[in-house]
Structures are given as C-alpha cells and as structure tokens.
Design a protein around this motif. Structure first.
Motif, PDB file in Angstrom:
ATOM      1  N   ALA A   1      58.777  26.481  27.288  1.00  0.00           N
ATOM      2  CA  ALA A   1      58.502  25.059  27.055  1.00  0.00           C
ATOM      3  C   ALA A   1      58.670  24.218  28.314  1.00  0.00           C
ATOM      4  O   ALA A   1      58.091  23.133  28.425  1.00  0.00           O
ATOM      5  N   LYS A   2      59.479  24.694  29.265  1.00  0.00           N
ATOM      6  CA  LYS A   2      59.706  24.008  30.543  1.00  0.00           C
ATOM      7  C   LYS A   2      60.143  22.540  30.379  1.00  0.00           C
ATOM      8  O   LYS A   2      59.510  21.619  30.908  1.00  0.00           O
ATOM      9  N   PRO A   3      61.227  22.294  29.657  1.00  0.00           N
ATOM     10  CA  PRO A   3      61.726  20.918  29.538  1.00  0.00           C
ATOM     11  C   PRO A   3      62.393  20.460  30.833  1.00  0.00           C
ATOM     12  O   PRO A   3      62.759  21.279  31.681  1.00  0.00           O
ATOM     13  N   ASP A   4      62.550  19.143  30.955  1.00  0.00           N
ATOM     14  CA  ASP A   4      63.297  18.607  32.098  1.00  0.00           C
ATOM     15  C   ASP A   4      64.799  18.783  31.901  1.00  0.00           C
ATOM     16  O   ASP A   4      65.540  18.914  32.880  1.00  0.00           O
TER      17      ASP A   4
ATOM     18  N   THR B   1      67.829  11.308  18.399  1.00  0.00           N
ATOM     19  CA  THR B   1      67.401  11.697  19.750  1.00  0.00           C
ATOM     20  C   THR B   1      65.901  11.488  19.905  1.00  0.00           C
ATOM     21  O   THR B   1      65.433  10.982  20.938  1.00  0.00           O
ATOM     22  N   ARG B   2      65.123  11.880  18.885  1.00  0.00           N
ATOM     23  CA  ARG B   2      63.678  11.644  18.919  1.00  0.00           C
ATOM     24  C   ARG B   2      63.381  10.148  19.054  1.00  0.00           C
ATOM     25  O   ARG B   2      62.488   9.750  19.818  1.00  0.00           O
ATOM     26  N   LYS B   3      64.127   9.335  18.307  1.00  0.00           N
ATOM     27  CA  LYS B   3      63.916   7.886  18.340  1.00  0.00           C
ATOM     28  C   LYS B   3      64.092   7.336  19.752  1.00  0.00           C
ATOM     29  O   LYS B   3      63.207   6.639  20.287  1.00  0.00           O
ATOM     30  N   TYR B   4      65.243   7.634  20.362  1.00  0.00           N
ATOM     31  CA  TYR B   4      65.526   7.061  21.679  1.00  0.00           C
ATOM     32  C   TYR B   4      64.689   7.712  22.774  1.00  0.00           C
ATOM     33  O   TYR B   4      64.371   7.072  23.777  1.00  0.00           O
ATOM     34  N   CYS B   5      64.309   8.967  22.582  1.00  0.00           N
ATOM     35  CA  CYS B   5      63.404   9.621  23.527  1.00  0.00           C
ATOM     36  C   CYS B   5      62.041   8.920  23.507  1.00  0.00           C
ATOM     37  O   CYS B   5      61.499   8.543  24.558  1.00  0.00           O
ATOM     38  N   THR B   6      61.487   8.721  22.325  1.00  0.00           N
ATOM     39  CA  THR B   6      60.171   8.089  22.187  1.00  0.00           C
ATOM     40  C   THR B   6      60.187   6.652  22.697  1.00  0.00           C
ATOM     41  O   THR B   6      59.262   6.214  23.405  1.00  0.00           O
TER      42      THR B   6
ATOM     43  N   VAL C   1      70.748   9.256  25.893  1.00  0.00           N
ATOM     44  CA  VAL C   1      69.397   9.800  26.034  1.00  0.00           C
ATOM     45  C   VAL C   1      68.639   9.137  27.190  1.00  0.00           C
ATOM     46  O   VAL C   1      68.116   9.836  28.077  1.00  0.00           O
ATOM     47  N   PRO C   2      68.555   7.793  27.248  1.00  0.00           N
ATOM     48  CA  PRO C   2      67.833   7.197  28.386  1.00  0.00           C
ATOM     49  C   PRO C   2      68.492   7.461  29.734  1.00  0.00           C
ATOM     50  O   PRO C   2      67.796   7.587  30.753  1.00  0.00           O
ATOM     51  N   TYR C   3      69.829   7.554  29.763  1.00  0.00           N
ATOM     52  CA  TYR C   3      70.504   7.844  31.023  1.00  0.00           C
ATOM     53  C   TYR C   3      70.074   9.224  31.533  1.00  0.00           C
ATOM     54  O   TYR C   3      69.751   9.386  32.721  1.00  0.00           O
ATOM     55  N   ALA C   4      70.066  10.222  30.628  1.00  0.00           N
ATOM     56  CA  ALA C   4      69.659  11.576  31.021  1.00  0.00           C
ATOM     57  C   ALA C   4      68.189  11.612  31.422  1.00  0.00           C
ATOM     58  O   ALA C   4      67.812  12.304  32.382  1.00  0.00           O
ATOM     59  N   MET C   5      67.342  10.856  30.711  1.00  0.00           N
ATOM     60  CA  MET C   5      65.914  10.824  31.049  1.00  0.00           C
ATOM     61  C   MET C   5      65.689  10.204  32.425  1.00  0.00           C
ATOM     62  O   MET C   5      64.865  10.685  33.207  1.00  0.00           O
ATOM     63  N   ASN C   6      66.412   9.146  32.726  1.00  0.00           N
ATOM     64  CA  ASN C   6      66.293   8.525  34.042  1.00  0.00           C
ATOM     65  C   ASN C   6      66.788   9.446  35.151  1.00  0.00           C
ATOM     66  O   ASN C   6      66.300   9.404  36.286  1.00  0.00           O
ATOM     67  N   LYS C   7      67.735  10.288  34.801  1.00  0.00           N
ATOM     68  CA  LYS C   7      68.336  11.189  35.796  1.00  0.00           C
ATOM     69  C   LYS C   7      67.478  12.434  36.036  1.00  0.00           C
ATOM     70  O   LYS C   7      67.341  12.890  37.178  1.00  0.00           O
TER      71      LYS C   7
ATOM     72  N   GLY D   1      64.306  13.452  33.831  1.00  0.00           N
ATOM     73  CA  GLY D   1      62.895  13.519  33.440  1.00  0.00           C
ATOM     74  C   GLY D   1      62.697  13.228  31.967  1.00  0.00           C
ATOM     75  O   GLY D   1      63.657  13.034  31.206  1.00  0.00           O
ATOM     76  N   LYS D   2      61.458  13.225  31.538  1.00  0.00           N
ATOM     77  CA  LYS D   2      61.089  12.722  30.214  1.00  0.00           C
ATOM     78  C   LYS D   2      60.963  13.791  29.129  1.00  0.00           C
ATOM     79  O   LYS D   2      60.847  13.473  27.955  1.00  0.00           O
ATOM     80  N   LYS D   3      60.933  15.065  29.520  1.00  0.00           N
ATOM     81  CA  LYS D   3      60.700  16.132  28.533  1.00  0.00           C
ATOM     82  C   LYS D   3      62.039  16.736  28.080  1.00  0.00           C
ATOM     83  O   LYS D   3      62.779  17.285  28.890  1.00  0.00           O
ATOM     84  N   ILE D   4      62.291  16.665  26.761  1.00  0.00           N
ATOM     85  CA  ILE D   4      63.579  17.074  26.198  1.00  0.00           C
ATOM     86  C   ILE D   4      63.380  18.229  25.218  1.00  0.00           C
ATOM     87  O   ILE D   4      62.451  18.219  24.403  1.00  0.00           O
ATOM     88  N   TYR D   5      64.270  19.203  25.290  1.00  0.00           N
ATOM     89  CA  TYR D   5      64.343  20.282  24.294  1.00  0.00           C
ATOM     90  C   TYR D   5      65.694  20.139  23.601  1.00  0.00           C
ATOM     91  O   TYR D   5      66.733  20.190  24.249  1.00  0.00           O
ATOM     92  N   THR D   6      65.683  19.955  22.270  1.00  0.00           N
ATOM     93  CA  THR D   6      66.912  19.729  21.504  1.00  0.00           C
ATOM     94  C   THR D   6      67.341  20.992  20.774  1.00  0.00           C
ATOM     95  O   THR D   6      66.530  21.635  20.092  1.00  0.00           O
TER      96      THR D   6
END
Length: 415
Positions: free
Chosen positions: A225-228, A191-196, A163-169, A171-176
């Motif tokens: 929703a326009k997620p990253d 996923t919510r835990k590591y996203c937050t 999750v953090p690797y994808a966010m760093n790559k 962006g911060k907005k995730i749709y699961t």
C-alpha cells in the motif's frame, strides 16, 4: 477476588500508625475509626490477564491517591476505604464485581474498567444500582450518561491534534491498524474523519482481535500500500508483537508510526528502543511535563513506589486525578451520597493537578484538559507541542446532560 487496597505489593508502610491510617483505621489526631466512619470506594481493574500491564499502574495510582487523602485527614472527618477487585481481563467478571461492589460492599463510587467493552458492561449495572462510576481510560468518546464521569482523553481532543500533526510531519497517506472492538473501530472512524478533513487518504485499514500475535501478512499488505505512515490503535500484550515484527522486517526504518495506545501499559519499557523510537504520541499526561505540580507528584510517587518505578502512564494519571475530582465533589456536597456528589461535580469543578488544569464539563461529564504531542526516544518521551484546555467531545451538541439528565446513550460518529 477482593484484595484490601492497603496491602500493596510494594508497600511503603513502616509503622503501625501509618499502616492503620492507610487501612482506614486511624484518622487525624490518631483517632480510631469504626467501620461506619469510613467512605468506601471500589476499583475494578485488570490486575492479571492480557491487560494487566495497563491495570497495575492504575491500581497503584488509585491506591496512592487514597493514601494521600487519608494521610491528610480523609474526607468529611472519615477515612477512605478502598476495596480492590481483580477483573482478570475476563468480560464475565466486570458486571459480577460491579454488582458486588454496589450491593454487598455498598461503595460510594466505582473506579475502573479499561477497555470500552468492559465499560459498557459495567455502566448499566452501576446506573441501575445507583452507584457513581468513574471511567479513567482514553476512549472513543460518545458516552452520555449522568451516572458516569469520564476522565480520559477523547478523539475530539486526541485525533483532532494527533492526525493532522502526523500528516504535516510525514505525508497524507495513512494505513490504520486497530483492535477489533468498539474502541478500535470507532477510533478508526475518527481517524478517517480527521484524515479526510485535512486532505488525506486512508490507504488501508485492518482490525485485529485482542489475542492476535502474527502480523506477517499485514506487514506485506502495508508494504504494497506504501503509506506515508501507520496510525496504530492496537491494544494489549498480544498486539505488542506487531512492533517487534515490524522492526524485525526492517520497516521501522522505512515507514514511521503514530500510536493512540503505545505507552499506556508502559510498552516502551518492555520493547527495545529500536522497536519504539520515533513513535508519535498524543496524551494529556507525560512524565516530562515541566510543571511544579508534576515534579512534586513524581517526587512523592517515587518515594512511595521506588526510584525504579518504570513509568507513570496516561491511564494511571487519569485514575489518580479522578480520585481527587471525586473527593472535591464529596467535600463540596458535604456528603458521599451519589446525587449530591453528582450535582457538586456538575457545578464547575476545576483543579490544578499534575497534568495541568483539569475541569469537569457539566454538559457531557467529560473533562477539559491540556493535550500534548510527544515522541518516544530511548524509552523516554519528548514533548513536541502542547495545546491548552481542549474540549472533550465533538458530538454536535447531541449530549447535553444539563438539558436531558435522563439521557443514557452511546453516540457514535458516522463518517
């Protein structure tokens, strides 16, 4: 349905002696084995039905491990006899066949189950009947039961890195998007835990039964929703439709995807490169691992099953490695009896296997392993980053089978 393991659809047995050894009839030095000179184990896997794409490679892997051990002389002077059940992706068959394997076949251990739901109907049966159980699938974590050993990757190993690797790559907005049963629901919670924890936001979350094939309305919701990026916890053949529909809508060129499950059934070999290129993965095992043990394994495996074998999956490797962990426990215990093997496995067993160093954590009965981030490109997976020897569970110390050996719980994350 019971199938003798040595009769395999891609059999490589070319001589009577080799065939007899694979059947558990010939031991080291050509000695004939009577039935009492075998150690019986069972596999309970979905070889047909909606999860057969995951189950068949797992069956190949356990067959291969048994053949290798038998050809090397077996265990304790005995050959391993593998009894195979096709659970047919039918929830009614898992407890039925578990009971049959334990009571009728009197196996020393059972290897099987794919979904968490199948595990949770098999586990109490095998515990009650005192039959050792190996569950070899990545899952949501939390099982605390001395009768089971879990060799698959857990969220504390996977989502904590993925999750953090994808966010760093991206962006911060995730749709699961997740399968609508305990694996999907609890994995979404992780996923919510590591996203937050990494400063992100879940902008959408949808759950789907395993037979859903139409994702048109979901794709429209994602566009709004326009997620990253998407975080996908989809399971089984029906859910492959999402990747096709996503690409057909042109969305694969707009919003990237990370998946917890893509490739566990060789999906990248069925879907087109356009539908899977760029998907970010996180597993213990990829074929691309550049280690002597993995190169030697792949050479042997392809000699056995053919150079055109599609892909050795994460679940297949976890199954293969679990047989060797069990075999090491039997060797150290000097018997295949359940409790001595459990105690041996709890003694700190660590093996160098194709995926790297693989160790059993005595406290949780899960495994310490290397974790790799990879990305699909033209049906192959390129390894981007690796993390050495990751611990299996993040349950704040609640599972401790050394202190509480009678624990029989499923600890669930709360976020």
């Amino acid at each position: 349905m019971i199938i003798n393991s040595s009769v395999n659809r891609r059999s490589f047995l070319k001589t009577t002696a080799t065939a007899a050894a694979s059947l558990g009839l010939i031991g080291a030095g050509g000695r004939a084995f009577a039935q009492e000179d075998t150690i019986k184990i069972a596999s309970l896997l979905d070889l047909s039905g909606g999860l057969d794409a995951a189950g068949k490679p797992m069956q190949d892997a356990i067959t291969f491990a048994v053949e290798e051990i038998n050809q090397a002389g077996g265990l304790l002077g005995k050959q391993i006899s593998l009894i195979t059940y096709d659970t047919q992706t039918d929830m009614r068959l898992y407890p039925q066949y578990s009971q049959q394997a334990a009571l009728k076949d009197k196996v020393s251990a059972v290897f099987g189950g794919i979904t968490s739901a199948s595990r949770e109907v098999m586990r109490p049966v095998l515990r009650r009947l005192n039959t050792l159980y190996f569950y070899n699938t990545q899952y949501e974590g939390g099982v605390c039961d001395r009768n089971i050993f879990c060799t698959g990757i857990t969220p504390a190993q996977k989502q904590s890195k993925h999750v953090p690797y994808a966010m760093n790559k991206w962006g911060k907005k995730i749709y699961t998007l997740a399968a609508d049963y305990n694996y999907g629901q609890i994995t979404a919670a992780w996923t919510r835990k590591y996203c937050t924890e990494n400063g992100g936001q879940i902008v959408g979350e949808d759950f789907f039964p395993l037979d859903v094939t139409n994702f048109g309305s979901t794709i429209q919701k994602i566009q709004e929703a326009k997620p990253d990026f998407l975080y996908l916890v989809l399971v089984g053949g029906a859910h492959q439709s999402f990747y096709r529909q996503w690409a057909a809508a042109g969305m694969n060129k707009q919003i990237p995807m990370a998946s917890t499950t893509m490739t566990i059934g060789g999906e990248q070999m069925v879907l087109s490169p356009e539908e899977t290129n760029g998907i970010l993965l996180c597993f213990n095992y990829f074929e691309a691992l550049e280690t002597p043990a993995n190169k030697a394994f792949l050479e042997r495996f392809h000699k056995r099953f053919g150079a055109d074998y599609p892909y050795v999956t994460e679940l297949a490797m976890a199954t293969y490695q679990s047989v060797y962990l069990w075999a090491e426990g039997v060797k150290r215990a000097g018997t295949a009896e359940r409790m001595p093997v459990i105690e041996a496995l709890e003694s700190g067993i660590s093996l160098d296997l194709p995926s790297g160093k693989f160790s059993i954590d005595p406290q949780t009965h899960h495994c310490v392993m290397d974790i790799n981030i990879g990305q699909i490109q033209d049906r192959k997976i390129n390894i981007l980053e690796s993390f050495s020897q990751q611990q299996p569970l993040d349950t704040s110390g609640v599972c401790d089978l050394k202190k509480n050996p009678d624990d029989n719980s499923m600890y669930v994350i709360k976020v």
